[in-house]
Design an enzyme around this catalytic site. Structure first.
Site, PDB file in Angstrom:
ATOM      1  N   ASP A  67       0.817  -1.216   0.000  1.00 57.43           N
ATOM      2  CA  ASP A  67       0.000   0.000   0.000  1.00 57.43           C
ATOM      3  C   ASP A  67       0.853   1.270   0.000  1.00 57.43           C
ATOM      4  OD1 ASP A  67      -2.313   1.477  -0.074  1.00 57.43           O
ATOM      5  OD2 ASP A  67      -2.706   1.340   2.087  1.00 57.43           O
ATOM      6  N   GLU A 117       2.806  -2.586  -4.995  1.00 54.91           N
ATOM      7  CA  GLU A 117       2.587  -1.185  -4.628  1.00 54.91           C
ATOM      8  C   GLU A 117       3.784  -0.594  -3.884  1.00 54.91           C
ATOM      9  OE1 GLU A 117      -1.098   0.327  -3.105  1.00 54.91           O
ATOM     10  OE2 GLU A 117      -2.307  -0.915  -4.450  1.00 54.91           O
ATOM     11  N   ASP A 127      -0.996  -9.757  -5.616  1.00 58.00           N
ATOM     12  CA  ASP A 127      -2.341  -9.250  -5.383  1.00 58.00           C
ATOM     13  C   ASP A 127      -3.127  -9.443  -6.673  1.00 58.00           C
ATOM     14  OD1 ASP A 127      -4.656  -7.893  -4.856  1.00 58.00           O
ATOM     15  OD2 ASP A 127      -3.715  -5.940  -4.502  1.00 58.00           O
TER      16      ASP A 127
END
Length: 346
Positions: free
Chosen positions: A98, A128, A240
């Site tokens: 994130d 990310e 992901d």
């Protein structure tokens, strides 16, 4: 083991007795095989003997080496840190960290590094990552070689443990041509322990429900690439995927010869949801019925003989609040899987 429908009730019962947070409840319940009485007793015994408090406002925060992590982030699957001499299985961690959330990004990234350094996985897939966090992963994870492709607004990296992973050719990067989010697939052929041939693969498939068609196209490309890898190499994809189960079912499921590591590990209910807004409040979603999903997955195309690997343990990491900001390292939990080679191969 409790099924997923019962876990919330058990967590609430534990919290009511101890005053602990939800993630602390999850940890002790997992360790106690979902027996509330045993979990509560273990929690109380641990905090009395260590002089620590696990309730709200009293974080458990110092590890033996001084890193700001909790005891649950300082061990292997059975609670003891793995060593180079004793752990001969392959361990792989995948985590969407994130990096697009700028809040507390330095504290959160340093905690991810602390988890990596305590768990010591052989392979780490991170999604990310951003320009601000890349040098932190490069400098704060000693003993790992950092490999990555294009560095756009956010991107994927691999951290490979130098003591157990040896690259055998260059990193390959495949761009998803129809992606509107700049998504790509990384493939790295390696040798594990100088004996087992692997192809390591990671990606971050297209996000949001509206991008289902593109996400499925990317999944198809990932599976095609897995099938094209060297016949003697186990191909391990982690990342992901943003997949919903109904999307995979509509696609026809995984092809023959490819398994989902969570399923092969026995479908542990406590490790089912890697993105769980009911427990993880980093996003602070405003609506009451908060979603959760098994977005982060490992797919494995194994082979016969000495290069065969089987997923045998699967767990979530990063489930402790940070002592400073009181948030989690990411809005995703990390997924950590242990793979066993054939007996006597290592």
């Amino acid at each position: 083991m409790a099924d997923s429908d019962d876990i919330t009730d058990l967590v609430q019962e534990f919290m009511a007795v101890t005053g602990a947070e939800d993630v602390t409840a999850m940890r002790y319940l997992q360790q106690s095989n979902w027996n509330v009485e045993s979990a509560v007793n273990a929690f109380l015994d641990s905090n009395v003997s260590k002089g620590r408090h696990g309730g709200k406002g009293n974080p458990i925060m110092i590890s033996d080496d001084g890193d700001n992590v909790s005891p649950s982030e300082d061990g292997s699957f059975n609670g003891a840190a793995p060593t180079e001499e004793t752990n001969q299985n392959l361990t792989v961690l995948s985590w969407n960290v994130d990096g697009l959330d700028e809040r507390n990004i330095l504290e959160r990234t340093q905690t991810v590094c602390s988890v990596i350094n305590s768990k010591k996985p052989d392979v780490v897939f991170l999604q990310e990552v951003v320009q601000q966090t890349l040098p932190i992963f490069q400098s704060k994870c000693p003993g790992y070689f950092c490999n990555y492709g294009p560095t756009r607004a956010y991107f994927n990296i691999m951290l490979l443990k130098m003591s157990s992973i040896k690259t055998t050719s260059d990193l390959q990067c495949t761009h998803f041509q129809s992606s509107k989010m700049g998504r790509h697939l990384l493939c790295q052929p390696v040798l594990f322990k100088n004996k087992i041939a692997l192809t390591l693969m990671t990606s971050h498939l297209e996000s949001t429900a509206d991008c289902k068609a593109e996400r499925v196209r990317q999944l198809e490309q990932v599976l095609k690439s897995m099938a094209e890898q060297a016949a003697n190499a186990t191909a391990i994809f982690g990342g992901d995927t943003n997949l919903r189960d109904k999307e995979l079912s509509a696609f026809g499921g995984l092809p023959s010869g490819v398994v989902d590591a969570w399923e092969e590990s026995g479908r542990p209910a406590d490790a089912q949801y890697s993105w769980d807004a009911r427990l993880n409040d980093n996003l602070d979603l405003p609506y009451p019925n908060k979603p959760r999903g098994r977005f982060d997955r490992f797919f494995v195309r194994s082979v016969q003989g000495q290069n065969a690997l089987k997923a045998n343990q699967f767990m979530l990491v990063g489930m402790e609040r940070l002592p400073g900001c009181r948030r989690f390292p990411s809005d995703h939990w990390g997924i950590l899987c242990e793979f066993s080679p054939p007996i006597n191969q290592l």
